[in-house]
Each structure stands twice: as C-alpha cells, then as structure tokens.
Design a protein around this motif. Structure first.
Motif, short mmCIF file in Angstrom:
data_model
loop_
_atom_site.label_atom_id
_atom_site.label_comp_id
_atom_site.label_asym_id
_atom_site.label_seq_id
_atom_site.Cartn_x
_atom_site.Cartn_y
_atom_site.Cartn_z
N ALA A 67 64.33 20.26 14.54
CA ALA A 67 64.58 19.97 15.96
C ALA A 67 65.85 20.68 16.44
CB ALA A 67 64.70 18.47 16.17
N SER A 93 58.27 28.62 27.92
CA SER A 93 57.09 27.79 28.15
C SER A 93 56.46 28.05 29.51
CB SER A 93 57.45 26.30 28.03
OG SER A 93 58.45 25.95 28.97
N ALA A 185 53.03 19.66 19.53
CA ALA A 185 54.37 19.81 18.96
C ALA A 185 54.76 18.64 18.09
CB ALA A 185 55.39 20.00 20.09
N LEU A 187 56.67 17.29 15.60
CA LEU A 187 57.85 17.58 14.81
C LEU A 187 57.81 16.87 13.45
CD1 LEU A 187 60.68 17.46 17.49
CD2 LEU A 187 59.88 19.46 16.26
N LYS A 257 54.17 24.29 20.66
CA LYS A 257 54.77 24.51 21.98
C LYS A 257 55.58 23.30 22.42
CE LYS A 257 53.62 25.47 26.82
NZ LYS A 257 52.54 25.73 27.80
N ILE A 258 56.84 23.54 22.79
CA ILE A 258 57.72 22.51 23.35
C ILE A 258 58.26 23.05 24.67
CG2 ILE A 258 59.77 21.09 23.02
CD1 ILE A 258 59.35 21.33 20.03
N LEU A 292 67.18 18.63 21.96
CA LEU A 292 65.87 18.39 21.36
C LEU A 292 65.96 17.34 20.26
CD1 LEU A 292 62.90 19.03 21.32
CD2 LEU A 292 63.35 20.90 19.73
N ASP A 296 63.90 13.88 20.28
CA ASP A 296 63.06 13.50 19.14
C ASP A 296 63.35 12.06 18.71
OD1 ASP A 296 61.22 13.84 17.02
OD2 ASP A 296 62.87 14.29 15.65
N ILE A 310 56.65 14.51 21.67
CA ILE A 310 57.93 15.08 22.09
C ILE A 310 57.80 15.83 23.42
CG2 ILE A 310 57.59 17.23 20.80
CD1 ILE A 310 60.93 15.36 21.29
N GLY A 311 56.62 16.41 23.68
CA GLY A 311 56.41 17.10 24.95
C GLY A 311 56.50 16.18 26.15
N THR A 314 60.39 15.58 26.70
CA THR A 314 61.06 16.71 27.35
C THR A 314 60.58 16.88 28.79
OG1 THR A 314 59.43 18.27 26.43
CG2 THR A 314 61.46 17.92 25.19
#
Length: 335
Positions: A67, A93, A185, A187, A257-258, A292, A296, A310-311, A314
């Motif tokens: 992360a 992105s 994504a 993690l 992808k994040i 990030l 997380d 996580i997407g 964010t």
C-alpha cells in the motif's frame, strides 16, 4: 511563501515515523485482531506453525508495504502527468493508463497463461503505454482535446472502452474471477514475491522521476516558455511518459487498478510545496503512500468485520475532490 519552503522538509522528516505507525496498525488490525506482543514475536521470533505469525508476515506486512509503495507510485505518476500537461485533472486512473495496463494483463492471462511474475510486470507496463498513447494521441488530434475537462472525458471514455473489452474477453474465456482482482484492487492478495521482483523497476521509475523533477517544473510553465529556456520538450515528454508507464505498470501488476490517488495527492503536495516539482514529486510520493495505507486501514473498519473494497474508500475522497476541481477550476489549465 515561507511555509512552502519549510513544510516539505518537515513532511519528509516526519514521513518515516508516520509510515512505521501505519505499518504497525496495519499488521495489528483486521478481521482478526492480533496483540502487540504477537506482532513483535512474529517479527523477531517467527514461528511457521503459528497461524497469527503467518497472518502478520505473509499477509498483512506485504499488504502494508504494498500500500505504501503503490500509493507513492500513483501519486508521483499523477504529479508528473499534471506537470507535463498542465492539466489539473490528469492522473493514471482517469487518463486510461491503468485501464490500458489491465487490458493487456487480461490478454496475457488468456493467451499466455504460463507467464511468470516478471512477464506480468512488463506486460502491465506495456499496457500502460498503450493506454496513455491512445488517450493523449486522440487528445492531440481532436481540436481542443487537450483542455483538462475534455481530456478527462476522453480518458474516461477510452478507459471504459478498454475495461469493457477486458471484461468481455475474460467472460468469453471464462476468466472473470481471475480478472476481477485487477479491477477490485484486492490489497489483501498482495504477492510478496511480486513486490521483490518489482523493486528494480520501481527504483528506475523513482530515479527517473527525481531526475526529471526540474524539467517538469519548466514544462509546467508551458511549451513556449520551456522551449525558450532551452528545454528539449519532446525528449522530456517522452521520458516523463516512460516514468509514468513504469510506475503505473508496477502498481497495477501489484494490486490492480486503484483510482484517485494520482489525482488528489499532487494537489495537496502542490499546496504545501508551491509550483516547484523538485519538492512536489518527493512530497507527493510520501503523502501518496501514507494516504493509501490509511485508506487500507480505514477499509477494514467501515463495515467491520467485513472489508470494504479499497476503491470505494479512495472514491469517497476522490469523487468530491474531482467535482470540486471541475467547479473551481473550470476548463482551463493550471498555471
């Protein structure tokens, strides 16, 4: 401003302390809480038979380190793109860079299923280059295509198209579950071996970013001014895109992808540092990694004991910030 000279140094000095704190919180807390004593034992007297030690060393520690690294890579990529294009909405992105990476990774999973980890990283970087080339190529060809909002719309369209192609190909070849990793994504599925293999690429990308930081500052003044100051704009632009491709490709290879890290963090860094990219780039890297890692940890508690993607976390920060930029900055380029 005076505080913009002092704050970058303060941030960089405090960053290791903040990173260690976030690492410790990340390995302690999750769907299963692990005591501080157990964490110390896992670090200094690891027992392969102990399930908690396995969770700390094999799952949570790589996840926390990943992360921090991915956040730094994406934030630096966003800063480079914003400086090069003078586009305050530029980020991996939004500009199709991440989607291009996922698209080529999907094709590799279909047609080269026995690819090793190094091949995956290389394929991811090539995909990033393809995505960037399509979006910026069309932006330069279409009248007014490089205006920030239009380029962001173009990037979103191309990104959505590439995502659709990836999903269709994965569905047709019955790889939907495998490919979903790259879009969600995850993690928690961080591969420690992949992290180790990505280090040389990451060092190359970070080194290029720092070497180019002064040139990015000049580029952010506009092509005419940069050329007047003796800047070889075409060469610098190619090197910047190469750096973005490396850092974004590694990020996607590690965790999929994040979104929004590369959009939000460079603006925060610019607020602290002014317009000097020799300060913006390292501060963006530090803040991106910390941001990030924080997101997380937050993802584990929003719907505890279940994890929120996580997407989603964010996006909670990124979408309002994106709309704020459009509302306050309009369609022009930043100075």
């Amino acid at each position: 401003m005076r505080f913009q000279r002092i704050l970058p140094a303060v941030i960089l000095l405090m960053a290791p302390v903040a990173a260690v704190c976030l690492l410790f919180l990340s390995v302690m807390y999750g769907s299963k809480s692990i005591s501080q004593e157990t964490v110390w034992q896992a670090f200094f007297s690891f027992d392969a038979e102990n399930v908690d030690h396995q969770i700390v060393m094999v799952s949570r520690l790589p996840r926390a380190v990943g992360a921090l690294l991915i956040g730094a890579f994406l934030a630096i990529s966003g800063a480079l793109m914003q400086g090069m294009t003078r586009n305050y909405l530029a980020s991996p992105s939004i500009m199709g860079v991440s989607d291009g990476s996922i698209f080529l990774v999907t094709l590799a999973m279909i047609f080269l299923p026995s690819s090793n980890s190094i091949s995956l990283i290389v394929v991811s970087m090539i995909g990033s280059a393809i995505g960037a080339a399509i979006v910026f190529g069309l932006g330069w060809l279409i009248p007014g295509g490089l205006i920030p909002v239009r380029l962001a719309i173009l990037g979103t369209i191309i990104g959505t198209f590439l995502s659709g192609l990836s999903a269709a190909a994965a569905s047709y070849f019955q790889l939907s579950q495998g490919v979903s990793f790259w879009y969600n994504a995850k993690l928690h599925a961080m591969d420690p071996t992949l992290i180790k293999l990505s280090i040389p690429f990451a060092i190359a990308g970070l080194g290029l970013a720092l070497l180019l930081s002064r040139s990015v500052t000049v580029m952010s003044l506009g092509d005419d001014v940069a050329a007047g100051l003796g800047q070889r704009t075409a060469l610098v632009r190619v090197l910047i895109l190469l750096t973005v491709v490396i850092l974004t490709g590694v990020s996607v290879a590690l965790a999929g992808k994040i979104a929004f890290i590369g959009l939000i963090v460079p603006h925060i860094a610019r607020f602290f540092c002014g317009e000097d990219y020799q300060r913006i780039i390292p501060v963006s890297g530090v803040l991106g990694g910390l941001f990030l890692a924080f997101c997380d940890i937050l993802a584990r508690f929003i719907n505890y004991p279940f994890e929120t993607p996580i997407g989603v976390v964010t996006a909670m920060f990124g979408v309002p910030f994106f709309l704020y930029l459009i509302k306050t900055r309009g369609g022009g380029k930043h100075a």
